[in-house]
Scaffold this active site. Sequence first.
Site, mmCIF file in Angstrom:
data_model
loop_
_atom_site.group_PDB
_atom_site.id
_atom_site.type_symbol
_atom_site.label_atom_id
_atom_site.label_comp_id
_atom_site.label_asym_id
_atom_site.label_seq_id
_atom_site.Cartn_x
_atom_site.Cartn_y
_atom_site.Cartn_z
ATOM 1 N N TYR A 66 6.824 18.093 10.722
ATOM 2 C CA TYR A 66 6.466 16.679 10.917
ATOM 3 C C TYR A 66 5.617 16.556 12.166
ATOM 4 O O TYR A 66 5.891 17.218 13.170
ATOM 5 C CB TYR A 66 7.729 15.822 11.082
ATOM 6 C CG TYR A 66 7.996 14.970 9.862
ATOM 7 C CD1 TYR A 66 7.033 14.076 9.423
ATOM 8 C CD2 TYR A 66 9.190 15.075 9.161
ATOM 9 C CE1 TYR A 66 7.258 13.300 8.300
ATOM 10 C CE2 TYR A 66 9.414 14.304 8.038
ATOM 11 C CZ TYR A 66 8.449 13.417 7.608
ATOM 12 O OH TYR A 66 8.665 12.658 6.503
ATOM 13 N N GLU A 68 3.940 13.163 13.207
ATOM 14 C CA GLU A 68 3.378 11.809 13.308
ATOM 15 C C GLU A 68 2.798 11.582 14.691
ATOM 16 O O GLU A 68 3.310 12.083 15.684
ATOM 17 C CB GLU A 68 4.454 10.771 13.001
ATOM 18 C CG GLU A 68 4.557 10.548 11.500
ATOM 19 C CD GLU A 68 5.957 10.233 11.042
ATOM 20 O OE1 GLU A 68 6.897 10.593 11.764
ATOM 21 O OE2 GLU A 68 6.100 9.658 9.958
ATOM 22 N N ASP A 243 -18.119 3.956 2.583
ATOM 23 C CA ASP A 243 -17.219 4.890 1.894
ATOM 24 C C ASP A 243 -18.115 5.925 1.206
ATOM 25 O O ASP A 243 -18.735 5.639 0.187
ATOM 26 C CB ASP A 243 -16.382 4.101 0.879
ATOM 27 C CG ASP A 243 -15.460 4.998 0.075
ATOM 28 O OD1 ASP A 243 -15.630 6.232 0.107
ATOM 29 O OD2 ASP A 243 -14.561 4.458 -0.599
ATOM 30 N N THR A 272 -13.431 11.127 0.965
ATOM 31 C CA THR A 272 -12.448 12.097 0.518
ATOM 32 C C THR A 272 -13.029 13.471 0.840
ATOM 33 O O THR A 272 -14.212 13.599 1.171
ATOM 34 C CB THR A 272 -12.174 12.002 -0.996
ATOM 35 O OG1 THR A 272 -13.423 12.034 -1.683
ATOM 36 C CG2 THR A 272 -11.435 10.734 -1.346
ATOM 37 N N LYS A 275 -14.378 15.993 -3.306
ATOM 38 C CA LYS A 275 -15.389 15.758 -4.359
ATOM 39 C C LYS A 275 -16.588 16.667 -4.061
ATOM 40 O O LYS A 275 -16.432 17.881 -4.107
ATOM 41 C CB LYS A 275 -15.760 14.274 -4.384
ATOM 42 C CG LYS A 275 -14.570 13.369 -4.740
ATOM 43 C CD LYS A 275 -15.004 11.927 -4.903
ATOM 44 C CE LYS A 275 -13.878 11.051 -5.405
ATOM 45 N NZ LYS A 275 -13.068 10.448 -4.331
ATOM 46 N N ARG A 281 -7.742 18.186 -1.733
ATOM 47 C CA ARG A 281 -7.594 16.774 -2.023
ATOM 48 C C ARG A 281 -7.132 16.066 -0.745
ATOM 49 O O ARG A 281 -6.102 16.431 -0.170
ATOM 50 C CB ARG A 281 -6.528 16.633 -3.101
ATOM 51 C CG ARG A 281 -6.615 15.401 -3.891
ATOM 52 C CD ARG A 281 -6.073 15.709 -5.244
ATOM 53 N NE ARG A 281 -7.169 16.095 -6.082
ATOM 54 C CZ ARG A 281 -7.672 15.293 -7.005
ATOM 55 N NH1 ARG A 281 -7.211 14.095 -7.172
ATOM 56 N NH2 ARG A 281 -8.656 15.709 -7.758
HETATM 57 N N1 DSN Z 1 -10.989 8.724 -8.646
HETATM 58 C C1 DSN Z 1 -12.223 8.804 -7.895
HETATM 59 C C2 DSN Z 1 -13.381 8.797 -8.807
HETATM 60 O O1 DSN Z 1 -13.232 9.295 -9.903
HETATM 61 O O2 DSN Z 1 -14.454 8.344 -8.448
HETATM 62 C C3 DSN Z 1 -12.335 7.758 -6.896
HETATM 63 O O3 DSN Z 1 -11.151 7.109 -6.696
#
Ligand code: DSN
Length: 475
Positions: A66, A68, A243, A272, A275, A281
């Site tokens: 942990y 935090e 974003d 994120t 991607k 992730r």
């Molecule tokens: N789930 C992602 C996407 O497919 O674009 C974004 O949340």
Amino acid sequence: MPSNETRETTAFRAGLDVVRAVEPRIAAAIEQELVDQRGSLKLIASENYASPAVLLAMGNWLTDKYAEGTIGHRFYAGCANVDTVEAVAAEHARELFGADHAYVQPHSGIDANLVAFWAVLAQRVESPALTNAGARQVNELSDEDWARLRRELGDQRLLGMSLDAGGHLTHGFRPNISGKMFDQRSYGTHPDTGLLDYDQVRAAAREFRPLILLAGYSAYPRLVNFAIMREIADEVGATLMVDMAHFAGLVAGKVLTGDFDPVPHAQIVTTTTHKSLRGPRGGMVLSSAELTEQVNRGCPMVLGGPLGHIMAAKAVALAEARQPGFASYARQIVDNARALADGLRRRGATVVTGGTDNHIVLLDVHGYGLTGRQAESALLDAGIVTNRNAIPRDPNGAWYTSGIRLGTPALTTRGLDTGELDEVAQLIVTVLEATISASGSKVRYTLDKRVTDEVSERAADLMAKHPLYPQIDLG
Ligand code: DSN
């Protein structure tokens, strides 16, 4: 270790043996996922394949700790190694993106956006509740102050891209907390060109006067000029938040530079890491120096304890993205997306905006007499994995939709080139032309099995030419 066995094969085979001894069904599911991913033609725009180093950095005892709080300022003792991991990941992120500050704790894109929203609120909202409590930050409030603050926050405004134009649920839409905590409005794309309409954004911003102007998308196939967005935000006194979850890999790989790189223009940027960035992730926030303190309060304000093992994998992925090869990868993603869009159009398909400048191709399937839902299922029958997506002003709504979103980050990781993306376009068109909607249904359809067999076989041949994780042989 036999001479032809790689380190990766040894590592993953041994790891699965250890798991199998405790719960064989889980080991079997992990193995089967590799078989399935190897055999399918993955065109989901938000997915990719993390490297073995990223995968291995996630599977260890850092998960046991942990931690935090933030680096050097934890609510638990014994966090020296998590401090190291978080600091290294943040350093790579700052260097890679040229950001003043990087916060690598968010567990997902939704979490990253929530951290950003609270950071801006904490920085910008002059709340009597805050003042009365003598508090500098919202997390120093009493319950009574919180009740007042909730009422006051109800007046705060968020202007983001509409869902059907390619915006994201977390940009102020009802199924997400952002749609409940903010008074929200959207801007869209031009009805004729399908392109982001900056005049419309400016007019909406002038009228609505948002606290946050939010740019970024999950289904828009073109570029956004963040210099213009910042100019609009400044004009109305809004904070510009971007974003970049979908296109972070293109920013990291210097495909998106100048006005198209959000980091120099926005006060706060979220992403994120899994991607186009090709990491584990997770999520991340980059900010200007002025927001450092507020961003660092993400945990425990809105986040559970940081995941040391995931931050370790983020550090590895960010280190990989700083290697020269990543820039070539990022350029190839866009070249491949253009080849896919061109191939589809040449074969008579309708591509929203007529093409792409990033990793996304948005296919309008109206012309085939299908809904997005039917097209998605028919393509899956033939071994092509995509997802249905609304198109601007979609008559079929967000559930059935009229579009299919395609993306090239994953196939590019496997090494497919532009000629092969043209072949993929052919496979997609073959399936859609052969799919017949059942009368009156938005779900059911018929598709000749000979077509699915032929396309599946060709897709499998293509995938066999580009093995996934060639260094891993589970036998
Ligand atoms: N789930 C992602 C996407 O497919 O674009 C974004 O949340």
